[in-house]
Design a protein around this motif. Structure first.
Motif, PDB file in Angstrom:
ATOM      1  N   PHE A  98       0.841  -1.202   0.000  1.00 24.36           N
ATOM      2  CA  PHE A  98       0.000   0.000   0.000  1.00 24.36           C
ATOM      3  C   PHE A  98       0.877   1.253   0.000  1.00 24.36           C
ATOM      4  O   PHE A  98       0.603   2.214  -0.726  1.00 24.36           O
ATOM      5  N   TYR A 108      -0.122   8.138  -8.147  1.00 33.75           N
ATOM      6  CA  TYR A 108      -0.722   7.925  -6.826  1.00 33.75           C
ATOM      7  C   TYR A 108      -1.966   7.067  -6.995  1.00 33.75           C
ATOM      8  O   TYR A 108      -2.927   7.496  -7.617  1.00 33.75           O
ATOM      9  N   PHE A 115      -6.085  -1.410   0.862  1.00 33.73           N
ATOM     10  CA  PHE A 115      -6.080  -0.759   2.181  1.00 33.73           C
ATOM     11  C   PHE A 115      -6.779  -1.604   3.244  1.00 33.73           C
ATOM     12  O   PHE A 115      -6.332  -1.681   4.382  1.00 33.73           O
TER      13      PHE A 115
ATOM     14  N   GLY B  42      -0.079  14.174   0.988  1.00 37.33           N
ATOM     15  CA  GLY B  42      -0.278  13.266  -0.136  1.00 37.33           C
ATOM     16  C   GLY B  42      -0.980  14.010  -1.253  1.00 37.33           C
ATOM     17  O   GLY B  42      -0.588  15.126  -1.601  1.00 37.33           O
ATOM     18  N   THR B 106      -3.265   0.435  15.882  1.00 38.43           N
ATOM     19  CA  THR B 106      -3.539  -0.189  14.582  1.00 38.43           C
ATOM     20  C   THR B 106      -2.312  -0.073  13.686  1.00 38.43           C
ATOM     21  O   THR B 106      -1.862  -1.051  13.117  1.00 38.43           O
ATOM     22  N   LYS B 107      -1.747   1.128  13.586  1.00 36.67           N
ATOM     23  CA  LYS B 107      -0.656   1.304  12.621  1.00 36.67           C
ATOM     24  C   LYS B 107       0.678   1.688  13.227  1.00 36.67           C
ATOM     25  O   LYS B 107       1.670   1.743  12.494  1.00 36.67           O
ATOM     26  N   ILE B 110       3.823   3.483  11.349  1.00 36.04           N
ATOM     27  CA  ILE B 110       3.714   3.140   9.920  1.00 36.04           C
ATOM     28  C   ILE B 110       4.404   4.192   9.047  1.00 36.04           C
ATOM     29  O   ILE B 110       4.883   3.894   7.948  1.00 36.04           O
ATOM     30  N   GLU B 181      -0.083   9.934   6.382  1.00 35.81           N
ATOM     31  CA  GLU B 181      -0.520   9.927   4.979  1.00 35.81           C
ATOM     32  C   GLU B 181      -1.060   8.557   4.607  1.00 35.81           C
ATOM     33  O   GLU B 181      -2.017   8.436   3.841  1.00 35.81           O
ATOM     34  N   PHE B 182      -0.456   7.523   5.166  1.00 41.50           N
ATOM     35  CA  PHE B 182      -0.873   6.146   4.921  1.00 41.50           C
ATOM     36  C   PHE B 182      -2.370   5.983   5.222  1.00 41.50           C
ATOM     37  O   PHE B 182      -3.155   5.523   4.393  1.00 41.50           O
ATOM     38  N   VAL B 183      -2.768   6.391   6.425  1.00 38.79           N
ATOM     39  CA  VAL B 183      -4.156   6.187   6.846  1.00 38.79           C
ATOM     40  C   VAL B 183      -5.094   7.178   6.144  1.00 38.79           C
ATOM     41  O   VAL B 183      -6.195   6.812   5.721  1.00 38.79           O
ATOM     42  N   SER B 185      -4.755   8.520   3.139  1.00 35.50           N
ATOM     43  CA  SER B 185      -4.979   8.139   1.745  1.00 35.50           C
ATOM     44  C   SER B 185      -5.854   6.892   1.666  1.00 35.50           C
ATOM     45  O   SER B 185      -6.648   6.738   0.737  1.00 35.50           O
ATOM     46  N   GLY B 186      -5.726   6.012   2.668  1.00 36.32           N
ATOM     47  CA  GLY B 186      -6.529   4.792   2.679  1.00 36.32           C
ATOM     48  C   GLY B 186      -7.999   5.078   2.911  1.00 36.32           C
ATOM     49  O   GLY B 186      -8.871   4.626   2.159  1.00 36.32           O
ATOM     50  N   PHE B 187      -8.292   5.862   3.947  1.00 32.64           N
ATOM     51  CA  PHE B 187      -9.694   6.217   4.224  1.00 32.64           C
ATOM     52  C   PHE B 187     -10.281   7.021   3.070  1.00 32.64           C
ATOM     53  O   PHE B 187     -11.440   6.869   2.710  1.00 32.64           O
ATOM     54  N   SER B 189      -9.411   6.717  -0.060  1.00 30.73           N
ATOM     55  CA  SER B 189      -9.675   5.815  -1.187  1.00 30.73           C
ATOM     56  C   SER B 189     -10.998   5.076  -0.984  1.00 30.73           C
ATOM     57  O   SER B 189     -11.647   4.672  -1.944  1.00 30.73           O
ATOM     58  N   PHE B 190     -11.396   4.924   0.257  1.00 26.04           N
ATOM     59  CA  PHE B 190     -12.688   4.293   0.575  1.00 26.04           C
ATOM     60  C   PHE B 190     -13.842   5.276   0.422  1.00 26.04           C
ATOM     61  O   PHE B 190     -15.000   4.917   0.600  1.00 26.04           O
TER      62      PHE B 190
END
Lengths: 186, 384
Positions: A98, A108, A115, B42, B106-107, B110, B181-183, B185-187, B189-190
């Motif tokens: 990821f 990107y 995820f 990001g 959780t992370k 990260i 940024e990890f979390v 960008s993930g949320f 993307s959802f």
């Protein structure tokens, strides 16, 4: 700590070999984990298309659980089998993938399908869904396989009648290096 | 079987609203929120989040005296937040070889993956736990719990269960997650991120606001350490929906069963519950699911709030942070409003708290639900 509970069955998967109660029941040679997982899926006649969407950690946990749960689960019945897993790398195998999808600002492409697997307990969810286990679950992380702790936690669930059986153990996957070592306590 | 009682006797938290429980409580009384508009992380041009000022954190951290040398070591932002949260508890309670250290995240670190030259080990949760626990002199192996958004509440259940089964006498629970940024960008993307500060249970809610925090609590089974106003952990349950890996059950089955299991163990009736500190992420599905589960259990008239409107969703920290605030509510007999809520937004109504107000609180319930279909419920009782 005294315990009136015992380990009844175990399954270990490592280096493309599956052991059930310490007896080798399946082996392939030289395959990547993905190829090995696919051969196990075919060999055991599993029919569950969601399997192919899973990340490697979930596939590993899923296959080891199939070996142990196929005889334990009674369809239509309330199967109060708790799931208690642990590993060293959490979901880092997928986390790294990821992270690669967001490293380059010009390219990107964070994906929700990736995820969602950046949490180690997703594999517990996958197994719960497959076997319809509406039961206690927990995912722990340790530096080394801590069977003593997992057995103690399983005992606490059984003693307090939070579960009738506990499927527990180690499911570690990082970068093609893997080990599943699960057992049933009841 | 007759289990020994386990109590929470001390709490702490580090959030954008303050670096101890009292300052957090004061900020909540004034209706302050840690959620602010942030820019350029990001590919997000702007987003709302509850983020701790790094400058302020560093100032406080550099002034704090730890029982070990910190000047010769490098710490990440999250590590500083964790060390500050745990310090006052360790100062007050002795660590023995039967003391558990439970770490919920959780992370973790990260963000260390952002630099490819960093070894992957630095992102390992157990590595982070060991770093913190060895500094404070814990001798038992850290128990890291990483069970998505229920981790912080489940950590309480796990510590209590391990004390009751006789493995430990007491436990320090530490929880923390940061906004990365990890979390984000993930949320994103959802498509689960709210365009405004999140509005749990409101008819206009449209998603999560992320946040960062750390929290810590001390658990003991030693009756001699228990003073009036201590909090007893009466019952717990952590049951999976077995329905979907990234969405809650429409019937709230796992949450329903988790609460039912906690109530059974606590040996009380639902009528005795005075307050619910719920999860309330402000996604359409989560809040709807909770309302259904609470109605199925006849808890729809019990005052309920989500603290996400103040702190955002702090992931693995959220369950413990919200328990720390709920404990404060119980001790002060004062309910905190569910910030962001104006109009009923669930198909079955629940008693969302609209303003801060005094109320007698003896038994209260903390719940959480998360990815992977997990749920956790814990029932607490204030000792008089």
């Amino acid at each position: 700590m005294k315990s009136q509970f015992t380990i009844t069955n175990s399954c270990k998967i490592e280096s493309n070999i599956i052991f059930f109660n310490e007896e080798k029941i399946f082996e392939t040679e030289g395959d990547s984990f993905a190829e090995f997982a696919k051969s196990v899926y075919k060999k055991f006649g599993i029919n569950y298309p969601k399997f192919f969407k899973m990340d490697n950690l979930s596939k590993l946990a899923f296959l080891a659980s199939e070996v142990l749960l196929s005889e334990q689960i009674i369809a239509e019945a309330e199967n109060n089998v708790a799931l208690v897993f642990a590993n060293r790398s959490s979901s880092l195998d997928t986390d790294v993938k990821f992270q690669q999808s967001i490293d380059d600002k010009e390219n990107y492409y964070p994906s929700p399908a990736v995820f969602v697997y950046t949490l180690p307990n997703i594999c517990v969810g996958e197994i719960s869904i497959k076997h319809q286990l509406k039961s206690e679950n927990a995912f722990f992380v340790f530096e080394e396989n801590n069977e003593v702790f997992l057995t103690q936690y399983a005992t606490s669930l059984l003693q307090n009648k939070k579960a009738t059986k506990v499927l527990c153990g180690w499911v570690e996957y990082f970068d093609e290096s893997y080990l599943a070592k699960l057992f049933i306590v009841e | 079987m007759n289990n020994k009682s386990v109590y929470i006797t001390q709490t702490n938290c580090i959030t954008p609203l303050g670096f101890d429980v009292n300052s957090n409580w004061d900020a909540l009384q004034q209706g302050k929120s840690g959620i602010k508009l942030h820019k350029n992380v990001g590919n997000l041009e702007q987003f709302y989040a509850s983020i701790i000022s790094t400058t302020e954190l560093n100032e406080v951290f550099d002034k704090t005296v730890f029982p070990f040398s910190v000047s010769d070591k490098k710490f990440t932002k999250l590590e500083k937040m964790l060390l500050l949260a745990l310090l006052p508890l360790v100062e007050k309670h002795q660590i023995s070889n039967r003391t558990a250290f439970v770490f919920s995240t959780t992370k973790g670190n990260i963000s260390s993956l952002e630099l490819e030259s960093n070894p992957v080990k630095e992102a390992q949760l157990a590595f982070l736990a060991k770093k913190i626990s060895s500094l404070f002199g814990f001798t038992t192996e850290p128990i890291v719990l990483s069970n998505a958004c229920v981790s912080g509440v489940l950590a309480i259940a796990v510590a209590k269960r391990m004390i009751q089964v006789g493995v430990y006498d007491d436990a320090f629970i530490l929880a923390g997650d940061e906004v990365s940024e990890f979390v984000l960008s993930g949320f994103n993307s959802f498509q689960a991120m709210s365009e405004m500060p999140c509005k749990p249970y409101d008819s206009d809610r449209n998603g999560v606001t992320l946040g960062e925090a750390t929290a810590a609590v001390y658990l003991t089974s030693d009756n001699n350490k228990v003073e009036s106003n201590a909090i007893k952990i009466c019952g717990d349950g952590a049951i999976n929906d077995a329905n979907h890996i990234s969405g809650p059950s429409r019937t709230g089955e796992g949450l329903y069963k988790s609460i039912e299991s906690a109530i059974r163990e606590a040996n009380i009736t639902v009528k005795e519950i005075d307050y619910i500190s719920a999860h309330g992420t402000a996604t359409l599905y989560n809040d709807e699911m909770e309302a259904i589960a609470f109605n199925r259990l006849h808890l729809q008239n019990v005052p309920v709030n989500s603290l996400k409107g103040f702190y955002g969703h702090t992931l693995g920290a959220s369950g413990l942070l919200e328990t720390v605030i709920a404990i404060e509510s119980a001790k002060r007999n004062h309910l905190i409003m569910s910030k962001g809520f104006q109009h009923d937004g669930t198909s079955q109504s629940i008693a969302v708290i609209k303003e801060n107000k005094p109320a007698e609180i003896n038994y209260f319930l903390k719940t959480a639900s998360g990815f992977g279909g997990c749920n956790t419920a814990v029932i607490f009782k204030k000792l008089n």
